[in-house]
Design a protein around this motif. Structure first.
Motif, mmCIF file in Angstrom:
data_model
loop_
_atom_site.group_PDB
_atom_site.id
_atom_site.type_symbol
_atom_site.label_atom_id
_atom_site.label_comp_id
_atom_site.label_asym_id
_atom_site.label_seq_id
_atom_site.Cartn_x
_atom_site.Cartn_y
_atom_site.Cartn_z
ATOM 1 N N UNK A 290 0.836 -1.195 0.000
ATOM 2 C CA UNK A 290 0.000 0.000 0.000
ATOM 3 C C UNK A 290 0.870 1.244 0.000
ATOM 4 N N UNK A 291 1.957 1.221 0.785
ATOM 5 C CA UNK A 291 2.818 2.380 0.840
ATOM 6 C C UNK A 291 3.356 2.728 -0.551
ATOM 7 N N UNK A 292 3.797 1.722 -1.321
ATOM 8 C CA UNK A 292 4.343 1.955 -2.672
ATOM 9 C C UNK A 292 3.266 2.564 -3.562
ATOM 10 N N UNK A 293 2.038 2.087 -3.422
ATOM 11 C CA UNK A 293 0.940 2.595 -4.247
ATOM 12 C C UNK A 293 0.671 4.061 -3.893
ATOM 13 N N UNK A 294 0.717 4.371 -2.585
ATOM 14 C CA UNK A 294 0.479 5.769 -2.171
ATOM 15 C C UNK A 294 1.572 6.686 -2.706
ATOM 16 N N UNK A 295 2.802 6.164 -2.685
ATOM 17 C CA UNK A 295 3.922 6.966 -3.210
ATOM 18 C C UNK A 295 3.709 7.238 -4.694
ATOM 19 N N UNK A 296 3.245 6.215 -5.436
ATOM 20 C CA UNK A 296 2.967 6.373 -6.869
ATOM 21 C C UNK A 296 1.895 7.452 -7.061
ATOM 22 N N UNK A 297 0.853 7.421 -6.233
ATOM 23 C CA UNK A 297 -0.211 8.433 -6.330
ATOM 24 C C UNK A 297 0.335 9.831 -6.070
ATOM 25 N N UNK A 298 1.240 9.920 -5.114
ATOM 26 C CA UNK A 298 1.857 11.213 -4.788
ATOM 27 C C UNK A 298 2.738 11.696 -5.942
#
Lengths: 86, 86
Positions: A2-10
């Motif tokens: 999830x953290x990697x996905x949030x970073x991608x969104x950012x």
């Protein structure tokens, strides 16, 4: 994960926001807004304000911050489009 | 209330996607991409592709659909920017 996905969104939000910086700079430097579509800027501006209200309602800081910055940059392009009148 | 918020998100996505249609039409009609910033288009294109991957990872159809359309329209502007060379 999830953290990697949030970073991608950012990253995505940062890129689609920061993308307007070179456009604002070029338009200001050349004093030429001729091939910028006024309708694009107006529709995009209303869309960005909608995203901003959406971000406030879902309490998402990235959506709020990205769209405040994009709204300011889009407003500058609208101002240039009006000012340079070419 | 959630439904109204989702509708607002859908409206925002539609507006910030559809906004590029008048820009593509004007650029195609006038064959003039001069005041469009190449860097804006490139950065925005990478940003939109990032949103697309993000949409797939969070399994969000609105994010996927909006960014597929925006990627196509942005790619067309990049193609015009290259083709019209002014």
């Amino acid at each position: 994960m999830t953290n990697a996905i949030e970073i991608l969104g950012f990253v995505a939000a940062t890129l689609t926001t920061a993308a307007f910086l070179p456009q604002v700079y070029q338009t200001w430097r050349t004093k030429n807004a001729q091939s910028l579509s006024l309708y694009m800027l107006l529709i995009f501006f209303v869309g960005v304000l909608s995203w901003l209200v959406y971000g406030v309602l879902i309490n998402s800081m990235p959506v709020i911050v990205a769209n405040v910055v994009t709204a300011i940059l889009t407003f500058m392009l609208l101002f240039f489009k009006y000012t340079y009148k070419n």
